[in-house]
Motif scaffolding. Structure first.
Motif, PDB file in Angstrom:
ATOM      1  N   ARG A   1       0.862  -1.166   0.000  1.00  0.00           N
ATOM      2  CA  ARG A   1       0.000   0.000   0.000  1.00  0.00           C
ATOM      3  C   ARG A   1       0.896   1.212   0.000  1.00  0.00           C
ATOM      4  NH1 ARG A   1      -5.136  -0.429   4.009  1.00  0.00           N
ATOM      5  NH2 ARG A   1      -6.652   0.533   2.695  1.00  0.00           N
ATOM      6  N   PHE A   2       0.482   2.243  -0.717  1.00  0.00           N
ATOM      7  CA  PHE A   2       1.280   3.455  -0.764  1.00  0.00           C
ATOM      8  C   PHE A   2       0.740   4.435   0.264  1.00  0.00           C
ATOM      9  CE2 PHE A   2       2.130   1.506  -4.746  1.00  0.00           C
ATOM     10  CZ  PHE A   2       3.432   1.875  -5.034  1.00  0.00           C
ATOM     11  N   VAL A   3       1.627   5.011   1.061  1.00  0.00           N
ATOM     12  CA  VAL A   3       1.225   5.969   2.073  1.00  0.00           C
ATOM     13  C   VAL A   3       2.050   7.232   1.887  1.00  0.00           C
ATOM     14  CG1 VAL A   3       0.995   6.435   4.517  1.00  0.00           C
ATOM     15  CG2 VAL A   3       0.673   4.121   3.672  1.00  0.00           C
TER      16      VAL A   3
ATOM     17  N   THR B   1      -3.245  -7.803 -11.596  1.00  0.00           N
ATOM     18  CA  THR B   1      -2.808  -7.445 -10.255  1.00  0.00           C
ATOM     19  C   THR B   1      -2.509  -5.952 -10.206  1.00  0.00           C
ATOM     20  OG1 THR B   1      -1.268  -8.062  -8.470  1.00  0.00           O
ATOM     21  CG2 THR B   1      -0.365  -7.985 -10.723  1.00  0.00           C
ATOM     22  N   ALA B   2      -1.878  -5.493  -9.134  1.00  0.00           N
ATOM     23  CA  ALA B   2      -1.494  -4.085  -9.010  1.00  0.00           C
ATOM     24  C   ALA B   2      -0.103  -3.871  -9.600  1.00  0.00           C
ATOM     25  CB  ALA B   2      -1.499  -3.665  -7.544  1.00  0.00           C
ATOM     26  N   ALA B   3       0.099  -2.706 -10.206  1.00  0.00           N
ATOM     27  CA  ALA B   3       1.404  -2.406 -10.791  1.00  0.00           C
ATOM     28  C   ALA B   3       2.494  -2.392  -9.729  1.00  0.00           C
ATOM     29  CB  ALA B   3       1.349  -1.061 -11.514  1.00  0.00           C
ATOM     30  N   HIS B   4       2.177  -1.889  -8.518  1.00  0.00           N
ATOM     31  CA  HIS B   4       3.233  -1.794  -7.512  1.00  0.00           C
ATOM     32  C   HIS B   4       3.692  -3.163  -7.023  1.00  0.00           C
ATOM     33  CE1 HIS B   4      -0.180  -1.850  -4.508  1.00  0.00           C
ATOM     34  NE2 HIS B   4       0.709  -2.542  -3.824  1.00  0.00           N
ATOM     35  N   CYS B   5       2.898  -4.204  -7.280  1.00  0.00           N
ATOM     36  CA  CYS B   5       3.306  -5.558  -6.898  1.00  0.00           C
ATOM     37  C   CYS B   5       4.446  -6.081  -7.764  1.00  0.00           C
ATOM     38  CB  CYS B   5       2.119  -6.520  -7.010  1.00  0.00           C
ATOM     39  SG  CYS B   5       0.878  -6.342  -5.709  1.00  0.00           S
TER      40      CYS B   5
ATOM     41  N   ASN C   1       2.415   5.547 -12.065  1.00  0.00           N
ATOM     42  CA  ASN C   1       3.299   6.475 -11.364  1.00  0.00           C
ATOM     43  C   ASN C   1       3.471   5.978  -9.926  1.00  0.00           C
ATOM     44  OD1 ASN C   1       4.383   8.643  -9.815  1.00  0.00           O
ATOM     45  ND2 ASN C   1       3.600  10.138 -11.282  1.00  0.00           N
ATOM     46  N   PRO C   2       4.643   5.464  -9.561  1.00  0.00           N
ATOM     47  CA  PRO C   2       4.839   4.914  -8.218  1.00  0.00           C
ATOM     48  C   PRO C   2       4.753   5.950  -7.105  1.00  0.00           C
ATOM     49  CG  PRO C   2       6.923   5.014  -9.387  1.00  0.00           C
ATOM     50  CD  PRO C   2       5.859   5.339 -10.389  1.00  0.00           C
TER      51      PRO C   2
ATOM     52  N   THR D   1       0.669   6.663  -7.271  1.00  0.00           N
ATOM     53  CA  THR D   1      -0.109   5.424  -7.421  1.00  0.00           C
ATOM     54  C   THR D   1      -1.149   5.510  -8.530  1.00  0.00           C
ATOM     55  OG1 THR D   1      -1.838   5.911  -5.798  1.00  0.00           O
ATOM     56  CG2 THR D   1       0.190   4.902  -4.995  1.00  0.00           C
ATOM     57  N   MET D   2      -1.023   6.467  -9.415  1.00  0.00           N
ATOM     58  CA  MET D   2      -1.916   6.538 -10.564  1.00  0.00           C
ATOM     59  C   MET D   2      -1.708   5.332 -11.470  1.00  0.00           C
ATOM     60  SD  MET D   2      -4.146   8.964 -11.086  1.00  0.00           S
ATOM     61  CE  MET D   2      -4.196   9.066 -12.875  1.00  0.00           C
ATOM     62  N   ASN D   3      -2.814   4.797 -11.990  1.00  0.00           N
ATOM     63  CA  ASN D   3      -2.785   3.686 -12.947  1.00  0.00           C
ATOM     64  C   ASN D   3      -2.096   2.451 -12.357  1.00  0.00           C
ATOM     65  OD1 ASN D   3      -3.902   5.472 -15.038  1.00  0.00           O
ATOM     66  ND2 ASN D   3      -1.879   6.416 -15.009  1.00  0.00           N
ATOM     67  N   ASP D   4      -2.504   2.099 -11.144  1.00  0.00           N
ATOM     68  CA  ASP D   4      -1.871   1.000 -10.409  1.00  0.00           C
ATOM     69  C   ASP D   4      -2.460  -0.350 -10.827  1.00  0.00           C
ATOM     70  OD1 ASP D   4      -0.299  -0.356  -8.606  1.00  0.00           O
ATOM     71  OD2 ASP D   4      -1.447   0.258  -6.825  1.00  0.00           O
ATOM     72  N   ILE D   5      -2.138  -0.755 -12.039  1.00  0.00           N
ATOM     73  CA  ILE D   5      -2.675  -1.998 -12.581  1.00  0.00           C
ATOM     74  C   ILE D   5      -1.621  -2.671 -13.454  1.00  0.00           C
ATOM     75  CG2 ILE D   5      -3.722  -0.834 -14.577  1.00  0.00           C
ATOM     76  CD1 ILE D   5      -6.033  -2.891 -14.366  1.00  0.00           C
ATOM     77  N   ALA D   6      -1.612  -3.998 -13.444  1.00  0.00           N
ATOM     78  CA  ALA D   6      -0.644  -4.766 -14.226  1.00  0.00           C
ATOM     79  C   ALA D   6      -1.241  -6.120 -14.581  1.00  0.00           C
ATOM     80  CB  ALA D   6       0.648  -4.961 -13.423  1.00  0.00           C
ATOM     81  N   VAL D   7      -0.637  -6.766 -15.560  1.00  0.00           N
ATOM     82  CA  VAL D   7      -1.009  -8.142 -15.891  1.00  0.00           C
ATOM     83  C   VAL D   7       0.240  -9.007 -15.818  1.00  0.00           C
ATOM     84  CG1 VAL D   7      -2.940  -7.466 -17.373  1.00  0.00           C
ATOM     85  CG2 VAL D   7      -0.684  -7.865 -18.388  1.00  0.00           C
TER      86      VAL D   7
END
Length: 282
Positions: A2-4, A77-81, A120-121, A124-130
């Protein structure tokens, strides 16, 4: 994760549910709590996937249909993962207790990861991935894909949503749950979500982000649930993947609901990745 406040902090959908527990999805025993959650009934989330590195769970994901075949080689999943690399990544579908995988569990190596090009890490914009898998996961009685929403589909405020995962059961906890947990949370309107996070210095983009939780807190995702599914039942009562666990401030804090990537805003991108990567798209 999670981004804080621009810092990456492990978080995720833990499957927290309270008095709203629906017996069809939850087991009778409520003694295992995940920030207000309960143990999911085995097999009730057949689309949820545990992403692991060297055998250790780190994020959730969702199995989606890629074509007419009864199999798929794509999870969302989430991009940050996956932003920092995914060496040794595997995806396990059909699991309930990660410490005791049953005969129906399918574990497949990850082959390719693609996060959204505009991710954008810092914000957290566009936090999506495959994740493209090395071989397809077969659909069975306990492994099924989840439906995607229509492009730009909206979710009504206060709609009942469900989130599930193997994350921490409390903020600051030491260990993630080996048992799949779930929680029921209402969808939060974009203006209310933005107002909640403005004092934290976090901008909410209503196109990219979806909020869910209670004003009083107590029920939320936490570390280890990132990338996992938040679903809302559609008109036909079938679950639809509306959100991906993205970020929040702490876990289940009052006035700070969970924030999810809004899946309906990324349907064209998801479909393009299926066309480019999948071997099961026919």
């Amino acid at each position: 994760m999670r981004f804080v406040l621009g810092v990456v902090v492990a978080v995720g959908l833990l499957g927290c549910g309270g008095s709203e527990v629906e017996g069809v999805d939850a087991v009778e025993s409520l003694d295992q709590e995940i920030v207000g959650g309960v143990e999911a009934r085995p097999g009730s989330h057949p689309w949820i996937v545990s992403l692991q590195q060297h055998g250790s769970h780190f994020c959730g994901a969702s199995l989606i249909r890629t074509g007419t075949r009864e199999e798929s080689d794509i999870v969302v999943t989430a991009a940050h993962c996956v932003y920092d690399g995914t060496s040794g990544l595997t995806a396990s579908a059909g699991a309930h207790d990660l410490s005791r995988p049953g005969a129906g569990v399918q574990t497949v190596q990850g082959q390719t990861t693609r996060y959204h090009p505009a991710y954008n890490p810092d914000t957290t914009m566009n936090d999506i991935a495959v994740v493209k898998l090395a071989r397809p996961i077969k659909f069975t009685a306990t492994v099924q894909p989840i439906a995607l929403p229509s492009a730009d589909e909206t979710v009504p405020d206060n709609a009942s949503a469900t989130v599930a995962g193997w994350g921490l059961t409390r903020e600051g906890g030491a260990e993630t749950s080996s048992i799949l947990m779930q929680v029921f949370v209402p969808i939060i309107g974009s203006r209310e979500l933005a107002a909640a996070y403005r004092p934290q210095g976090i901008d909410i983009d209503p196109y990219a982000m979806l909020g869910a939780g209670y004003k009083q807190g107590g029920k939320d995702a936490c570390q280890g649930d990132s990338g996992g599914p938040l679903f809302v039942r559609g008109a036909d009562n079938k679950p639809v993947l509306q959100g991906i666990v993205s970020f929040g401030v702490g876990c289940a804090r009052p006035g700070l609901p969970g924030v999810y990537a809004r899946v309906s805003s990324y349907i064209p991108w998801i479909n393009s990745q299926i066309r480019i990567l999948s071997n099961t798209k026919t």
